[in-house]
Structures are given as structure tokens and as C-alpha cells.
Scaffold this motif. Structure first.
Motif, mmCIF file in Angstrom:
data_model
loop_
_atom_site.group_PDB
_atom_site.id
_atom_site.type_symbol
_atom_site.label_atom_id
_atom_site.label_comp_id
_atom_site.label_asym_id
_atom_site.label_seq_id
_atom_site.Cartn_x
_atom_site.Cartn_y
_atom_site.Cartn_z
ATOM 1 N N ASN A 266 6.626 -6.384 9.425
ATOM 2 C CA ASN A 266 5.128 -6.315 9.167
ATOM 3 C C ASN A 266 4.377 -5.450 10.146
ATOM 4 O OD1 ASN A 266 3.097 -7.669 7.657
ATOM 5 N ND2 ASN A 266 2.506 -8.508 9.466
ATOM 6 N N MET A 267 5.132 -4.247 10.009
ATOM 7 C CA MET A 267 4.737 -3.074 10.980
ATOM 8 C C MET A 267 4.958 -1.818 10.470
ATOM 9 S SD MET A 267 5.583 -2.771 15.046
ATOM 10 C CE MET A 267 4.595 -1.619 15.903
ATOM 11 N N TYR A 268 3.925 -1.010 10.062
ATOM 12 C CA TYR A 268 4.199 0.360 9.520
ATOM 13 C C TYR A 268 5.435 1.019 10.195
ATOM 14 C CZ TYR A 268 3.407 5.086 8.283
ATOM 15 O OH TYR A 268 3.534 6.600 7.858
ATOM 16 N N GLU A 269 5.332 1.122 11.422
ATOM 17 C CA GLU A 269 6.364 1.983 12.163
ATOM 18 C C GLU A 269 7.835 1.647 11.762
ATOM 19 O OE1 GLU A 269 2.321 2.316 14.132
ATOM 20 O OE2 GLU A 269 3.658 0.806 13.553
ATOM 21 N N ILE A 270 7.850 0.305 12.041
ATOM 22 C CA ILE A 270 9.330 -0.281 11.478
ATOM 23 C C ILE A 270 9.602 -0.020 10.195
ATOM 24 C CG2 ILE A 270 10.851 -2.225 11.267
ATOM 25 C CD1 ILE A 270 9.258 -3.506 13.667
ATOM 26 N N SER A 271 8.697 -0.119 9.084
ATOM 27 C CA SER A 271 9.145 0.228 7.588
ATOM 28 C C SER A 271 9.415 1.541 7.545
ATOM 29 C CB SER A 271 7.775 -0.293 6.817
ATOM 30 O OG SER A 271 7.366 -1.601 7.007
ATOM 31 N N LYS A 272 8.550 2.499 8.258
ATOM 32 C CA LYS A 272 8.895 4.033 8.133
ATOM 33 C C LYS A 272 10.340 4.240 8.583
ATOM 34 C CE LYS A 272 6.887 8.368 9.642
ATOM 35 N NZ LYS A 272 7.987 8.710 10.380
ATOM 36 N N LEU A 273 10.697 3.762 9.540
ATOM 37 C CA LEU A 273 12.131 3.837 10.323
ATOM 38 C C LEU A 273 13.199 3.348 9.107
ATOM 39 C CD1 LEU A 273 11.494 2.824 13.916
ATOM 40 C CD2 LEU A 273 12.325 5.141 13.246
ATOM 41 N N VAL A 274 12.792 2.116 8.626
ATOM 42 C CA VAL A 274 13.836 1.728 8.011
ATOM 43 C C VAL A 274 14.088 2.503 6.492
ATOM 44 C CG1 VAL A 274 14.003 -0.272 5.903
ATOM 45 C CG2 VAL A 274 13.466 -0.778 8.330
ATOM 46 N N VAL A 275 12.819 3.063 6.005
ATOM 47 C CA VAL A 275 13.062 4.049 4.706
ATOM 48 C C VAL A 275 13.742 5.049 5.377
ATOM 49 C CG1 VAL A 275 11.468 5.444 3.263
ATOM 50 C CG2 VAL A 275 10.864 3.199 3.649
ATOM 51 N N GLU A 276 13.274 5.853 6.598
ATOM 52 C CA GLU A 276 14.194 6.779 6.757
ATOM 53 C C GLU A 276 15.645 6.822 7.280
ATOM 54 O OE1 GLU A 276 11.974 7.896 10.611
ATOM 55 O OE2 GLU A 276 10.307 8.711 9.691
ATOM 56 N N SER A 277 15.985 5.409 7.527
ATOM 57 C CA SER A 277 17.494 5.050 7.841
ATOM 58 C C SER A 277 18.307 4.908 6.517
ATOM 59 C CB SER A 277 17.336 3.820 8.564
ATOM 60 O OG SER A 277 16.948 3.988 9.803
ATOM 61 N N LYS A 278 17.553 4.536 5.451
ATOM 62 C CA LYS A 278 18.022 4.099 4.096
ATOM 63 C C LYS A 278 18.236 5.617 3.500
ATOM 64 C CE LYS A 278 15.976 0.898 1.549
ATOM 65 N NZ LYS A 278 15.126 -0.003 1.042
ATOM 66 N N ASN A 279 17.626 6.448 3.537
ATOM 67 C CA ASN A 279 17.596 7.795 3.168
ATOM 68 C C ASN A 279 18.566 8.563 3.828
ATOM 69 O OD1 ASN A 279 16.693 10.329 1.778
ATOM 70 N ND2 ASN A 279 16.208 11.022 3.968
ATOM 71 N N GLU A 280 18.949 8.375 5.135
ATOM 72 C CA GLU A 280 20.200 8.849 5.790
ATOM 73 C C GLU A 280 21.252 8.513 5.610
ATOM 74 O OE1 GLU A 280 20.131 11.721 7.570
ATOM 75 O OE2 GLU A 280 17.979 11.767 7.624
#
Length: 321
Positions: A266-280
Motif C-alpha cells: 500500500n505504498m508507491y515506493e514498494i509498488s515501484k520496486l516490485v514493477v522494476e523487479s518483475k521487469n528484471e
């Protein structure tokens, strides 16, 4: 770790033979082999196909041979003297009948009437098989070396990508405590803005914070991801023909954990890290499709009557270890 991409070429010549071989491969879910042979080696196609299959388990293979038997040279050409004389008589008669001359009767004779042809020679299959087998093994040895070299480059890539994922997860772990704290602060701010009109029980506020904390808790996902990362570190260090499929399965599990983490966060910063991780991770999943795996085990486990029995054996062995 072996890549499905590879290439090798062999040139050989001795007093009897001239042999040029070439083999190359690209990705394919199964083993698909295209073989191009000269007419005098057609009898060896099944043998060549089996030899390739004994060394390679997956990939689209293109294999070709250029083969010359020096003994099948000019001395094995035959000249049909009677046919040549008969044809020449006809050509001479045509010149008389039409009062015209051929520009080059001999050239016309050789090109159009088959007066010179190759003798039918018996193919010495065993001799051919012996030399082709020797050179094919040499070619495949070098071919597999290129596949291993490419596989090692992929190994380096996977390790680098894994370090990126581990770094992203560490950042998530640092941000995790802020999720509940931020929610608590927002909740209190909202309460303060309306508490003049409504009386709030402190116990109810605490319950709401605890319920939210439980909903967004990603401790289990983090723990499982760390476990998967350790497994991947191990898989990237070992050399097993079957490891590609195993790594592919772990990638699926890692993606699932990141996906769950993204839903819970429920936090933008974590959601952003998750999206980046899935991309990698997606970059890794694309490359793992280029790893050769499993089928070759069947060739080295002929004592098993079926692939199902082999799988059961491998599973039992893994559990025992």
C-alpha cells in the motif's frame, strides 16, 4: 550450463577424402534436426541423426556435409564410343541435309547426348561411416564447446540480474516498516479532522491498525523470495543438463511472490520496486528459454523404461540429498 545457440565448422582433407562439415543451432522447444547430405552419404543419414541426438537434447539444428571421394575422379568416367560415333554421324547428316554447320559439334555432342558419364561405383558404407563418424564426433565436440561458452555468458548474466533482484528486495525490506506507520499517521490525521463531531475509541483505532498491518504484511513473501534467491545462486553455480527447467520453475515462483507483494503493498515506493523487479525477472525468463535441459538425460539413463520412471528417480534422489 549449455545454451541452445551454437556453431561449429570442420574442414578436412587427406589422400582419399575432402570433407567439409557445418552445424549450427538456435532455440527450439524440442530437438529438430535438418540434415543436408551429398548423394553418396544418404545411407548414413539415420546414423548421423542418432549421433547428433545422443549429444544434443534441444534446439533447431542445421547440419550439412560436403563430401568428395578422390577415388571417384576422372578415371571413373566412362566414354560411350559407339553412342558418340552414332550421334556424330547424325550431326554430319543434319549438316548435309540443311546445308549448314554446327558451330561446335563436339561441345554439342558432350552436352546433349551423355556420351561421357560416371561409372556406377559401389558405395563403401562402412568406410564412409568410419571417417564420417570420426569427423562428426570432432565437429560435435567443438560445437558443444561453443554452446557451453554461450551458456557461461548466460550464467554471468543471470548472476548479475539476481544481484539486482536482491538489491530491490533489500530496498523493500527497508521500506516495509513505513507502510503501517504511514497508514497509522494518515488514520490519526483523518480522525483528528473529524473528532470534534465523533467520539473515537482508542481500542478501535488500534484494531484497525492491526487489521491493516495484517493485510499488508509481506514478511512471508520476503522470506520465500530470499529462499528462492539462495536456490538460484546454487543453480547458477552447478552444471546439470536438467537445470534449465528447474531454474524456469523457480523463476515462476519468484514472479508469483513479487506479484503477491505488489497486490499487498500500500505504498508507491514498494509498488515501484516490485514493477522494476518483475521487469528484471522477465529479462531472465526470456534468456532461460535458451538453456538446454532434460531430454539428454534419457540418453544417459537407458536403464529407465520411460521418462516418467526417470523423473521419479530424479525426484527421489533429490529428496534423499
Amino acid at each position: 550450463m549449455r545454451s541452445m545457440t551454437g556453431y561449429s565448422k570442420l574442414n578436412y582433407e587427406d589422400e582419399n577424402y575432402v570433407i567439409n562439415m557445418e552445424i549450427k543451432s538456435v532455440n527450439n522447444k524440442n530437438l529438430a534436426t535438418k540434415i543436408k547430405l551429398p548423394y553418396n552419404l544418404n545411407l548414413l543419414e539415420s546414423f548421423i541423426r542418432a549421433e547428433i541426438a545422443s549429444q544434443i537434447s534441444r534446439g533447431s539444428i542445421d547440419f550439412r556435409i560436403e563430401f568428395e571421394n578422390k577415388n571417384e575422379s576422372l578415371k571413373n568416367l566412362k566414354y560411350d564410343e559407339n553412342l558418340a560415333k552414332s550421334c556424330m554421324d547424325i550431326l554430319n547428316k543434319m549438316e548435309q541435309d540443311f546445308d549448314d554447320k554446327f558451330s561446335n559439334k563436339l561441345d554439342f555432342l558432350v552436352r546433349n547426348f551423355g556420351v561421357i558419364s560416371q561409372k556406377d561405383l559401389e558405395t563403401d558404407e562402412e568406410k564412409y561411416k568410419e571417417i564420417i563418424d570420426l569427423k562428426l564426433k570432432e565437429l560435435l565436440h567443438n560445437f558443444i564447446k561453443t554452446k557451453v561458452e554461450e551458456g557461461n555468458r548466460l550464467r554471468v548474466f543471470f548472476k548479475e540480474q539476481l544481484n539486482i533482484l536482491k538489491s530491490k528486495l533489500e530496498q523493500v525490506k527497508e521500506l516495509r516498516p513505513q507502510v503501517v506507520e504511514n497508514y497509522k499517521q494518515r488514520l490519526l490525521n483523518n480522525i483528528n479532522s473529524v473528532k470534534a463531531d465523533i467520539n473515537f475509541n482508542e481500542e478501535d483505532i488500534l484494531k484497525e491498525v492491526l487489521l491493516f498491518s495484517d493485510r499488508v504484511d509481506i514478511t512471508e513473501e520476503i522470506s520465500r523470495l530470499e529462499s528462492h534467491f539462495k536456490q538460484l545462486e546454487h543453480e547458477f553455480e552447478i552444471d546439470e543438463i536438467s537445470q534449465g527447467k528447474k531454474i524456469e520453475f523457480i523463476f515462476q515462483e519468484v514472479f508469483r511472490e513479487f506479484n503477491t507483494m505488489g497486490v499487498k503493498s500500500n505504498m508507491y515506493e514498494i509498488s515501484k520496486l516490485v514493477v522494476e523487479s518483475k521487469n528484471e525477472l522477465e529479462k531472465m525468463r526470456e534468456q532461460i528459454m535458451n538453456i538446454e535441459w532434460f531430454n539428454h538425460l534419457l540418453a544417459s539413463h537407458k536403464c529407465f523404461k520411460s521418462s516418467k520412471m526417470l523423473l521419479q528417480h530424479l525426484w527421489t534422489s533429490q529428496q534423499a540429498s
